[in-house]
Design a protein around this motif. Sequence first.
Motif, PDB file in Angstrom:
ATOM      1  N   GLN A  83       0.836  -1.197   0.000  1.00  0.00           N
ATOM      2  CA  GLN A  83       0.000   0.000   0.000  1.00  0.00           C
ATOM      3  C   GLN A  83       0.873   1.250   0.000  1.00  0.00           C
ATOM      4  OE1 GLN A  83      -2.705  -0.277   3.338  1.00  0.00           O
ATOM      5  NE2 GLN A  83      -4.261  -1.294   2.095  1.00  0.00           N
ATOM      6  N   ASP A  84       1.984   1.204   0.731  1.00  0.00           N
ATOM      7  CA  ASP A  84       2.890   2.358   0.770  1.00  0.00           C
ATOM      8  C   ASP A  84       3.398   2.714  -0.620  1.00  0.00           C
ATOM      9  OD1 ASP A  84       2.604   2.658   3.483  1.00  0.00           O
ATOM     10  OD2 ASP A  84       4.552   1.809   4.000  1.00  0.00           O
ATOM     11  N   GLN A  85       3.777   1.719  -1.385  1.00  0.00           N
ATOM     12  CA  GLN A  85       4.263   1.983  -2.737  1.00  0.00           C
ATOM     13  C   GLN A  85       3.182   2.624  -3.599  1.00  0.00           C
ATOM     14  OE1 GLN A  85       5.547  -2.144  -3.219  1.00  0.00           O
ATOM     15  NE2 GLN A  85       7.591  -1.384  -3.796  1.00  0.00           N
ATOM     16  N   VAL A  86       1.962   2.157  -3.449  1.00  0.00           N
ATOM     17  CA  VAL A  86       0.864   2.684  -4.264  1.00  0.00           C
ATOM     18  C   VAL A  86       0.536   4.119  -3.876  1.00  0.00           C
ATOM     19  CG1 VAL A  86      -1.581   2.427  -4.856  1.00  0.00           C
ATOM     20  CG2 VAL A  86      -0.097   0.416  -4.782  1.00  0.00           C
ATOM     21  N   TRP A  87       0.381   4.395  -2.590  1.00  0.00           N
ATOM     22  CA  TRP A  87      -0.006   5.760  -2.220  1.00  0.00           C
ATOM     23  C   TRP A  87       1.087   6.756  -2.556  1.00  0.00           C
ATOM     24  CZ3 TRP A  87       2.530   8.809   1.286  1.00  0.00           C
ATOM     25  CH2 TRP A  87       3.226   8.227   2.347  1.00  0.00           C
ATOM     26  N   GLN A  88       2.336   6.349  -2.416  1.00  0.00           N
ATOM     27  CA  GLN A  88       3.433   7.265  -2.760  1.00  0.00           C
ATOM     28  C   GLN A  88       3.485   7.522  -4.259  1.00  0.00           C
ATOM     29  OE1 GLN A  88       6.803   5.379  -0.910  1.00  0.00           O
ATOM     30  NE2 GLN A  88       6.291   6.181   1.110  1.00  0.00           N
ATOM     31  N   ALA A  89       3.338   6.478  -5.059  1.00  0.00           N
ATOM     32  CA  ALA A  89       3.382   6.639  -6.511  1.00  0.00           C
ATOM     33  C   ALA A  89       2.176   7.425  -7.024  1.00  0.00           C
ATOM     34  CB  ALA A  89       3.448   5.271  -7.198  1.00  0.00           C
ATOM     35  N   ALA A  90       1.021   7.220  -6.393  1.00  0.00           N
ATOM     36  CA  ALA A  90      -0.207   7.898  -6.825  1.00  0.00           C
ATOM     37  C   ALA A  90      -0.317   9.313  -6.243  1.00  0.00           C
ATOM     38  CB  ALA A  90      -1.431   7.080  -6.415  1.00  0.00           C
ATOM     39  N   ARG A  91       0.596   9.628  -5.330  1.00  0.00           N
ATOM     40  CA  ARG A  91       0.607  10.952  -4.675  1.00  0.00           C
ATOM     41  C   ARG A  91      -0.716  11.238  -3.972  1.00  0.00           C
ATOM     42  NH1 ARG A  91       3.148  13.784  -9.825  1.00  0.00           N
ATOM     43  NH2 ARG A  91       5.117  12.690  -9.852  1.00  0.00           N
ATOM     44  N   ILE A  92      -1.157  10.245  -3.231  1.00  0.00           N
ATOM     45  CA  ILE A  92      -2.365  10.388  -2.420  1.00  0.00           C
ATOM     46  C   ILE A  92      -2.019   9.970  -0.993  1.00  0.00           C
ATOM     47  CG2 ILE A  92      -4.033  10.101  -4.296  1.00  0.00           C
ATOM     48  CD1 ILE A  92      -4.277   7.175  -3.607  1.00  0.00           C
ATOM     49  N   ASP A  93      -2.906  10.211  -0.084  1.00  0.00           N
ATOM     50  CA  ASP A  93      -2.696   9.889   1.315  1.00  0.00           C
ATOM     51  C   ASP A  93      -2.758   8.379   1.553  1.00  0.00           C
ATOM     52  OD1 ASP A  93      -2.628  11.029   4.156  1.00  0.00           O
ATOM     53  OD2 ASP A  93      -4.378   9.704   4.241  1.00  0.00           O
ATOM     54  N   ARG A  94      -1.955   7.911   2.481  1.00  0.00           N
ATOM     55  CA  ARG A  94      -1.935   6.483   2.831  1.00  0.00           C
ATOM     56  C   ARG A  94      -3.339   6.003   3.213  1.00  0.00           C
ATOM     57  NH1 ARG A  94       2.110   5.045   7.344  1.00  0.00           N
ATOM     58  NH2 ARG A  94       3.453   4.876   5.538  1.00  0.00           N
ATOM     59  N   ARG A  95      -4.021   6.784   3.998  1.00  0.00           N
ATOM     60  CA  ARG A  95      -5.363   6.419   4.464  1.00  0.00           C
ATOM     61  C   ARG A  95      -6.333   6.275   3.287  1.00  0.00           C
ATOM     62  NH1 ARG A  95      -7.371   3.598   8.189  1.00  0.00           N
ATOM     63  NH2 ARG A  95      -9.353   4.275   8.959  1.00  0.00           N
ATOM     64  N   THR A  96      -6.107   7.049   2.243  1.00  0.00           N
ATOM     65  CA  THR A  96      -6.976   6.983   1.070  1.00  0.00           C
ATOM     66  C   THR A  96      -6.901   5.608   0.420  1.00  0.00           C
ATOM     67  OG1 THR A  96      -6.741   9.355   0.713  1.00  0.00           O
ATOM     68  CG2 THR A  96      -7.488   8.043  -1.160  1.00  0.00           C
ATOM     69  N   VAL A  97      -5.704   5.074   0.279  1.00  0.00           N
ATOM     70  CA  VAL A  97      -5.552   3.734  -0.302  1.00  0.00           C
ATOM     71  C   VAL A  97      -6.213   2.703   0.605  1.00  0.00           C
ATOM     72  CG1 VAL A  97      -3.912   1.931  -0.976  1.00  0.00           C
ATOM     73  CG2 VAL A  97      -3.464   4.309  -1.589  1.00  0.00           C
ATOM     74  N   GLN A  98      -6.033   2.851   1.895  1.00  0.00           N
ATOM     75  CA  GLN A  98      -6.676   1.932   2.839  1.00  0.00           C
ATOM     76  C   GLN A  98      -8.199   1.997   2.708  1.00  0.00           C
ATOM     77  OE1 GLN A  98      -4.924   3.462   6.427  1.00  0.00           O
ATOM     78  NE2 GLN A  98      -3.178   2.066   6.329  1.00  0.00           N
ATOM     79  N   ASN A  99      -8.717   3.202   2.579  1.00  0.00           N
ATOM     80  CA  ASN A  99     -10.171   3.373   2.437  1.00  0.00           C
ATOM     81  C   ASN A  99     -10.698   2.770   1.138  1.00  0.00           C
ATOM     82  OD1 ASN A  99     -10.563   4.651   4.911  1.00  0.00           O
ATOM     83  ND2 ASN A  99     -10.276   6.680   4.050  1.00  0.00           N
ATOM     84  N   VAL A 100      -9.963   2.967   0.051  1.00  0.00           N
ATOM     85  CA  VAL A 100     -10.382   2.388  -1.233  1.00  0.00           C
ATOM     86  C   VAL A 100     -10.436   0.869  -1.121  1.00  0.00           C
ATOM     87  CG1 VAL A 100      -9.678   2.003  -3.633  1.00  0.00           C
ATOM     88  CG2 VAL A 100      -9.605   4.310  -2.668  1.00  0.00           C
ATOM     89  N   GLU A 101      -9.378   0.280  -0.594  1.00  0.00           N
ATOM     90  CA  GLU A 101      -9.335  -1.177  -0.489  1.00  0.00           C
ATOM     91  C   GLU A 101     -10.383  -1.718   0.486  1.00  0.00           C
ATOM     92  OE1 GLU A 101      -5.462  -2.874   0.058  1.00  0.00           O
ATOM     93  OE2 GLU A 101      -4.696  -1.975  -1.793  1.00  0.00           O
ATOM     94  N   ALA A 102     -10.800  -0.891   1.431  1.00  0.00           N
ATOM     95  CA  ALA A 102     -11.834  -1.302   2.383  1.00  0.00           C
ATOM     96  C   ALA A 102     -13.237  -1.109   1.819  1.00  0.00           C
ATOM     97  CB  ALA A 102     -11.688  -0.513   3.679  1.00  0.00           C
ATOM     98  N   GLY A 103     -13.327  -0.506   0.627  1.00  0.00           N
ATOM     99  CA  GLY A 103     -14.629  -0.329  -0.008  1.00  0.00           C
ATOM    100  C   GLY A 103     -15.408   0.861   0.512  1.00  0.00           C
ATOM    101  N   ARG A 104     -14.681   1.865   1.002  1.00  0.00           N
ATOM    102  CA  ARG A 104     -15.360   3.078   1.453  1.00  0.00           C
ATOM    103  C   ARG A 104     -15.485   4.047   0.284  1.00  0.00           C
ATOM    104  NH1 ARG A 104     -11.533   2.124   5.671  1.00  0.00           N
ATOM    105  NH2 ARG A 104     -12.547   0.955   7.326  1.00  0.00           N
ATOM    106  N   GLU A 105     -16.222   5.111   0.483  1.00  0.00           N
ATOM    107  CA  GLU A 105     -16.424   6.107  -0.572  1.00  0.00           C
ATOM    108  C   GLU A 105     -15.083   6.535  -1.166  1.00  0.00           C
ATOM    109  OE1 GLU A 105     -19.232   7.393  -1.954  1.00  0.00           O
ATOM    110  OE2 GLU A 105     -20.480   6.123  -0.699  1.00  0.00           O
ATOM    111  N   MET A 106     -15.047   6.727  -2.477  1.00  0.00           N
ATOM    112  CA  MET A 106     -13.814   7.156  -3.140  1.00  0.00           C
ATOM    113  C   MET A 106     -14.147   8.102  -4.275  1.00  0.00           C
ATOM    114  SD  MET A 106     -13.036   3.592  -5.121  1.00  0.00           S
ATOM    115  CE  MET A 106     -13.717   2.565  -3.821  1.00  0.00           C
ATOM    116  N   LYS A 107     -13.227   8.987  -4.535  1.00  0.00           N
ATOM    117  CA  LYS A 107     -13.376   9.897  -5.663  1.00  0.00           C
ATOM    118  C   LYS A 107     -12.958   9.177  -6.943  1.00  0.00           C
ATOM    119  CE  LYS A 107     -12.167  14.115  -3.174  1.00  0.00           C
ATOM    120  NZ  LYS A 107     -11.172  15.215  -3.137  1.00  0.00           N
ATOM    121  N   VAL A 108     -13.547   9.575  -8.025  1.00  0.00           N
ATOM    122  CA  VAL A 108     -13.161   9.026  -9.326  1.00  0.00           C
ATOM    123  C   VAL A 108     -11.704   9.358  -9.607  1.00  0.00           C
ATOM    124  CG1 VAL A 108     -13.562   9.138 -11.809  1.00  0.00           C
ATOM    125  CG2 VAL A 108     -15.505   9.075 -10.248  1.00  0.00           C
TER     126      VAL A 108
END
Length: 77
Positions: free
Chosen positions: A33-58
């Motif tokens: 997850q760390d590699q993804v959030w850093q490469a995508a330039r988004i917050d770590r928690r955002t990747v966790q939320n996406v993978e948990a199936g919480r609301e996400m922006k397009v």
Amino acid sequence: MRDLPDDEEWTSDKLKAIGERVRAERRRQGLTQDQVWQAARIDRRTVQNVEAGREMKVSTLLRIAWVLEVSPADLVR
């Protein structure tokens, strides 16, 4: 044209399915997850939320798809 179901559970189910596909693809590629959030330039928690199936922006989903080199449609299908 379809009417929406009476309950909102169907949206939760769809978000969880998207999150599961994101997680599966990330793991398939051997990425953390760390590699993804850093490469995508988004917050770590955002990747966790996406993978948990919480609301996400397009835009967030687009960034993650770009990093994973997959079509956003493959994640949403």
